[in-house]
Design an enzyme around this catalytic site. Structure first.
Site, PDB file in Angstrom:
ATOM      1  N   GLU A  70      51.405  -5.141  60.542  1.00 12.12           N
ATOM      2  CA  GLU A  70      52.271  -4.061  60.072  1.00 12.12           C
ATOM      3  C   GLU A  70      53.727  -4.427  60.349  1.00 12.12           C
ATOM      4  O   GLU A  70      54.017  -5.284  61.184  1.00 12.12           O
ATOM      5  CB  GLU A  70      51.888  -2.747  60.778  1.00 12.12           C
ATOM      6  CG  GLU A  70      52.622  -1.500  60.327  1.00 12.12           C
ATOM      7  CD  GLU A  70      52.612  -1.279  58.822  1.00 12.12           C
ATOM      8  OE1 GLU A  70      53.533  -1.808  58.176  1.00 12.12           O
ATOM      9  OE2 GLU A  70      51.705  -0.609  58.299  1.00 12.12           O
ATOM     10  N   ARG A  71      54.639  -3.777  59.626  1.00 13.85           N
ATOM     11  CA  ARG A  71      56.066  -4.002  59.855  1.00 13.85           C
ATOM     12  C   ARG A  71      56.424  -3.658  61.306  1.00 13.85           C
ATOM     13  O   ARG A  71      55.846  -2.745  61.892  1.00 13.85           O
ATOM     14  CB  ARG A  71      56.910  -3.168  58.890  1.00 13.85           C
ATOM     15  CG  ARG A  71      56.745  -3.575  57.435  1.00 13.85           C
ATOM     16  CD  ARG A  71      57.753  -2.869  56.539  1.00 13.85           C
ATOM     17  NE  ARG A  71      57.596  -1.408  56.566  1.00 13.85           N
ATOM     18  CZ  ARG A  71      58.445  -0.564  55.996  1.00 13.85           C
ATOM     19  NH1 ARG A  71      59.527  -1.030  55.387  1.00 13.85           N
ATOM     20  NH2 ARG A  71      58.228   0.740  56.041  1.00 13.85           N
TER      21      ARG A  71
ATOM     22  N   ASP B   9      54.984  -9.288  57.729  1.00 14.11           N
ATOM     23  CA  ASP B   9      55.069  -8.894  56.322  1.00 14.11           C
ATOM     24  C   ASP B   9      53.879  -9.503  55.594  1.00 14.11           C
ATOM     25  O   ASP B   9      53.704 -10.723  55.580  1.00 14.11           O
ATOM     26  CB  ASP B   9      56.388  -9.421  55.747  1.00 14.11           C
ATOM     27  CG  ASP B   9      56.602  -9.075  54.288  1.00 14.11           C
ATOM     28  OD1 ASP B   9      55.642  -8.638  53.620  1.00 14.11           O
ATOM     29  OD2 ASP B   9      57.731  -9.253  53.795  1.00 14.11           O
ATOM     30  N   PHE B  10      53.050  -8.663  54.971  1.00 16.76           N
ATOM     31  CA  PHE B  10      51.842  -9.199  54.330  1.00 16.76           C
ATOM     32  C   PHE B  10      52.139 -10.030  53.090  1.00 16.76           C
ATOM     33  O   PHE B  10      51.255 -10.695  52.565  1.00 16.76           O
ATOM     34  CB  PHE B  10      50.816  -8.109  54.029  1.00 16.76           C
ATOM     35  CG  PHE B  10      51.337  -6.892  53.303  1.00 16.76           C
ATOM     36  CD1 PHE B  10      51.796  -6.966  52.001  1.00 16.76           C
ATOM     37  CD2 PHE B  10      51.346  -5.664  53.942  1.00 16.76           C
ATOM     38  CE1 PHE B  10      52.254  -5.843  51.338  1.00 16.76           C
ATOM     39  CE2 PHE B  10      51.797  -4.525  53.285  1.00 16.76           C
ATOM     40  CZ  PHE B  10      52.256  -4.615  51.977  1.00 16.76           C
TER      41      PHE B  10
ATOM     42  N   LYS C 241      44.152  -0.444  53.136  1.00 17.04           N
ATOM     43  CA  LYS C 241      43.941   0.948  52.724  1.00 17.04           C
ATOM     44  C   LYS C 241      45.245   1.577  52.237  1.00 17.04           C
ATOM     45  O   LYS C 241      46.250   1.590  52.949  1.00 17.04           O
ATOM     46  CB  LYS C 241      43.368   1.770  53.887  1.00 17.04           C
ATOM     47  CG  LYS C 241      43.042   3.224  53.507  1.00 17.04           C
ATOM     48  CD  LYS C 241      42.273   3.924  54.606  1.00 17.04           C
ATOM     49  CE  LYS C 241      43.189   4.358  55.723  1.00 17.04           C
ATOM     50  NZ  LYS C 241      44.113   5.439  55.312  1.00 17.04           N
TER      51      LYS C 241
ATOM     52  N   ASN D 140      42.489   5.158  46.087  1.00 16.42           N
ATOM     53  CA  ASN D 140      42.093   6.072  45.023  1.00 16.42           C
ATOM     54  C   ASN D 140      41.805   5.272  43.764  1.00 16.42           C
ATOM     55  O   ASN D 140      42.616   4.423  43.372  1.00 16.42           O
ATOM     56  CB  ASN D 140      43.218   7.066  44.714  1.00 16.42           C
ATOM     57  CG  ASN D 140      43.554   7.954  45.894  1.00 16.42           C
ATOM     58  OD1 ASN D 140      42.731   8.172  46.762  1.00 16.42           O
ATOM     59  ND2 ASN D 140      44.768   8.467  45.925  1.00 16.42           N
TER      60      ASN D 140
ATOM     61  N   SER E 172      45.371   9.448  56.862  1.00 18.92           N
ATOM     62  CA  SER E 172      44.574   8.392  57.481  1.00 18.92           C
ATOM     63  C   SER E 172      43.664   8.929  58.581  1.00 18.92           C
ATOM     64  O   SER E 172      42.550   8.422  58.777  1.00 18.92           O
ATOM     65  CB  SER E 172      45.496   7.312  58.050  1.00 18.92           C
ATOM     66  OG  SER E 172      44.775   6.143  58.345  1.00 18.92           O
TER      67      SER E 172
ATOM     68  N   HIS F 160      48.214   0.395  45.958  1.00 16.62           N
ATOM     69  CA  HIS F 160      48.740   1.339  44.959  1.00 16.62           C
ATOM     70  C   HIS F 160      50.247   1.546  45.087  1.00 16.62           C
ATOM     71  O   HIS F 160      50.856   2.190  44.239  1.00 16.62           O
ATOM     72  CB  HIS F 160      47.973   2.661  44.997  1.00 16.62           C
ATOM     73  CG  HIS F 160      48.216   3.524  46.193  1.00 16.62           C
ATOM     74  ND1 HIS F 160      47.606   4.753  46.338  1.00 16.62           N
ATOM     75  CD2 HIS F 160      48.991   3.365  47.306  1.00 16.62           C
ATOM     76  CE1 HIS F 160      48.009   5.313  47.472  1.00 16.62           C
ATOM     77  NE2 HIS F 160      48.842   4.492  48.066  1.00 16.62           N
TER      78      HIS F 160
END
Length: 349
Positions: free
Chosen positions: A213-214, A240-241, A255, A288, A167, A259
């Protein structure tokens, strides 16, 4: 009588060359493990100030002298460390120097991440993943990767360092490649330790951010952003998203998160984001994308994602299909650096 040469029955020289190539591939796991052990013992650091004998290295690391010598002798044959050939001395070289601890080096951090026993156990169960399409990590370790990194601080640190080094490089590339000047607010979903949000806020002083974020990692992001003098422009939101995403931002960023999940979960995440978006909001997926001729390194990461978390790298068409199911559409796709990473700008359909 001449025997016809076929792929199954090549000539003697061709057969020998093929066997040597396959044997070298098969020994790849041994070479990697040998590097991991040298890294675990701290050999690169010990050689930083100059050549040392195997005896001295064994004393410094608490290793068995003769066995450490054998390990270093092997690694020298593949170019990692130099065997000076006299006085039992081994020295640092360009390859071994790459393994020195460096939070900004993806190779150095990944070497330590890959060395973890739970990582190796997951790869031992690759057959399970190939047969089922599911992560082998859970079967091999009796827990999921996400649960382990939530509960085990050492595992979480190894993972966060490996991701953080990537990152650090990509954050600046994203800030340079995409124009955020028309936005007032941005939300980084699964924003890790905050390097992406920090880079974007630095580049666009008029922007305010929220990082989701967590909880354990969210506090690390708070520290980074505070240290960069950006705390007053970025809210840290532990959460938690899958459950909650802040409403109404101009830009959403995610980002190297999608994946990590299978198709069904990706659609769940995208639908949650779509619900939070305004009609004119933009979603930037930074990930990616597999093209028609992907590099081997991209495909290895693809398999790693399967093994660890049941995730996958995807092609543009595969990704577009998931967006359609989520009520979203691709506006455009931008390159980000020289590798396979793309910035995909997305709108509500």
């Amino acid at each position: 009588m001449t025997v016809e040469q076929t792929p199954e029955n090549p000539g003697t020289a061709a057969r020998a060359a093929a066997e040597e190539t396959v044997n070298d591939i098969l020994q790849g796991a041994w070479k990697a493990r040998a590097i991991h052990v040298a890294v675990e013992l701290g050999v690169p650091e010990l050689l930083q100030e100059g050549p040392r004998t195997a005896t001295a290295l064994a004393e410094a690391t608490g290793a068995h002298e003769q066995t450490l010598r054998r390990l270093l002798r092997l690694l020298a044959t593949v170019g990692v460390f130099d065997d000076l050939g006299h006085d039992d001395l081994f020295a640092q070289n360009a390859l071994s120097a790459v393994l020195l601890p460096d939070p900004a080096s993806p190779v150095a951090t990944d070497a330590r991440f890959q060395a973890a026993p739970w990582h190796w156990r997951a790869w031992e169960q690759l057959t399970h993943s190939v047969r089922t399409g599911e992560a082998s990590f859970d079967v091999a370790n009796g827990t999921s990767f996400w649960q382990l990194t939530h509960e085990d601080p050492k595992a979480r640190e190894l993972f966060n360092r490996a991701m953080g080094s990537v990152s650090l490089t990509e954050a600046g590339q994203v800030a340079a490649a995409y124009d955020f000047s028309g936005a007032a607010t941005a939300v980084d979903i699964g924003g890790g330790r905050g390097s992406l949000m920090a880079a974007v806020l630095d580049a666009f002083p008029g922007l305010r951010g929220t990082l989701l974020e967590r909880p354990p990692v969210a506090e690390e992001a708070r520290e980074l952003l505070t240290g960069r003098g950006l705390a007053d422009r970025c809210e840290i939101l532990p959460g938690d998203f899958f459950e909650t995403i802040p409403d109404g931002a101009d830009v959403y960023l995610i980002k190297h998160v999608l994946h990590d999940w299978d198709d069904d979960d990706v659609v769940r995440i995208l639908r949650r984001i779509a619900t939070a978006m305004k009609p004119d909001s933009r979603l930037l997926v930074i990930d990616n994308l597999i093209d028609e001729r992907p590099a081997a390194s991209t495909l290895f990461v693809d398999l790693l994602l399967l093994v660890l978390v049941g995730g996958a790298e995807r092609s543009e068409s595969e990704f577009a299909a998931l967006l359609e199911k989520s009520g979203l559409r691709v506006e455009r796709s931008l390159p980000c650096g020289a590798g396979p990473v793309r910035i995909v700008e997305i709108r509500r359909a």
